[in-house]
Structures are given as structure tokens and as C-alpha cells.
Design an enzyme around this catalytic site. Structure first.
Site, short mmCIF file in Angstrom:
data_model
loop_
_atom_site.label_atom_id
_atom_site.label_comp_id
_atom_site.label_asym_id
_atom_site.label_seq_id
_atom_site.Cartn_x
_atom_site.Cartn_y
_atom_site.Cartn_z
N HIS A 10 1.74 4.54 -2.87
CA HIS A 10 1.89 5.99 -2.65
C HIS A 10 3.26 6.46 -3.15
O HIS A 10 3.37 7.46 -3.86
CB HIS A 10 1.80 6.32 -1.15
CG HIS A 10 0.44 6.21 -0.55
ND1 HIS A 10 -0.62 7.00 -0.93
CD2 HIS A 10 -0.02 5.40 0.43
CE1 HIS A 10 -1.67 6.68 -0.21
NE2 HIS A 10 -1.34 5.71 0.63
N HIS B 10 0.83 -1.20 0.00
CA HIS B 10 0.00 0.00 0.00
C HIS B 10 0.87 1.26 0.00
O HIS B 10 0.66 2.18 -0.80
CB HIS B 10 -0.92 -0.03 1.23
CG HIS B 10 -1.81 1.16 1.34
ND1 HIS B 10 -3.11 1.16 0.92
CD2 HIS B 10 -1.58 2.40 1.84
CE1 HIS B 10 -3.65 2.34 1.15
NE2 HIS B 10 -2.74 3.12 1.71
N GLU B 11 1.86 1.29 0.89
CA GLU B 11 2.72 2.47 0.98
C GLU B 11 3.60 2.63 -0.26
O GLU B 11 3.90 3.74 -0.68
CB GLU B 11 3.58 2.42 2.25
CG GLU B 11 2.79 2.37 3.55
CD GLU B 11 1.74 3.46 3.68
OE1 GLU B 11 1.96 4.59 3.20
OE2 GLU B 11 0.67 3.18 4.27
#
Length: 152
Positions: free
Chosen positions: A71, A67-68
Site C-alpha cells: 500500500h 502487505h502494508e
């Protein structure tokens, strides 16, 4: 798992899932409370909540890292990296990254019960309930101007 192992995990996941290197730092941050991890826009580092590893293990950490990294790579490329952006949501689906992490049950300190002070008028028995103790010599009943006394 320590910060060095986390760094290696993030680099490996970045190469396997995104075919792009992760050239910044990834580390645990024990001050994170309600989030599994965060991507720092200015330094491009990734912070992971160690509680997620303690509670759920390596699978949860891999999901948070994916998920990170979504980003991270979108921000580096100058694309929409925020949760609301279409590019971000599409990349999450493409790499099968979770949109949210599992709940991190942080035990909050128990809230102390507030003390209540009950006063009564000597003349008319009017009740007054207060959070803060007051000087009965200074104040009087608003109904009959009688003296107040503190009840237990």
C-alpha cells in the site's frame, strides 16, 4: 517486540523486498481489533495490531508488514494502492505478500440476555410480552379493555 524493533523490521523488509526505503513511522496500535495492520494515507505511517504478534509471532508480522508496504510504496508512487487495483494485486504476488492476515480471534463481551416482561389480562387472559416494563395502572387490554397484571 517494541515499536523500535518494529520500525527496524519495516525498514529492513522495505529495502530487501522493494529496494526502496521506508522513511515514515511504523508502530503498534492496540486499538486495532479485527485487522492485522493499516496504512495511513495522510501521514504515510503504518500501524500494526500487537495481537497479531502475540497470537502468531514474527512470521505473521512480516506478512502484514509486506502487505502494508505494498500500500505504502504504490501510494507514494501515485499508483493504484487499493485492494481492488490491479497494480496492488500484482505487487502482492511479486513480493509474495499475503492478501489477508490470519484471523485475530477477539473475544467479544458476552451479550446480556434481555429481560422479557409478560403481562396478562385479568378478564380474557390475553398475553402481552414486552421488552420494557410498563405501568399496568396506565394501560389496559386491547381486546377487552380489562386490567393487566405482570406475570413472573
Amino acid at each position: 517486540m517494541d515499536n523500535e524493533e518494529l520500525q527496524q523490521l519495516v525498514c529492513r523488509i522495505s529495502l530487501e523486498s522493494f529496494q526502496k526505503p521506508f522513511i515514515h513511522q511504523a508502530y503498534f496500535n492496540g486499538r486495532l481489533r479485527s485487522t492485522g495492520g493499516r496504512y495511513l494515507l495522510q501521514s504515510h505511517n503504518i500501524e500494526i495490531n500487537p495481537k497479531a504478534f502475540e497470537l502468531y509471532g514474527i512470521k505473521e508480522i512480516q506478512g502484514i508488514v509486506l502487505h502494508e508496504l505494498c500500500h505504502y510504496h504504490l501510494h507514494i508512487e501515485g499508483k493504484g494502492y487499493q485492494h481492488r487495483d490491479k497494480e496492488f494485486r500484482e505487487l502482492l504476488k511479486k513480493v509474495k505478500a499475503p492478501r489477508f492476515c490470519s484471523a485475530l480471534h477477539t473475544s467479544k463481551p458476552s451479550i446480556k440476555k434481555q429481560r422479557r416482561y409478560t403481562y396478562t389480562c385479568v378478564n380474557c387472559q390475553q398475553l402481552y410480552i414486552r421488552k420494557i416494563k410498563m405501568n399496568v395502572e396506565k394501560y389496559c387490554c386491547s381486546k377487552c379493555l380489562g386490567k393487566l397484571e405482570l406475570l413472573k
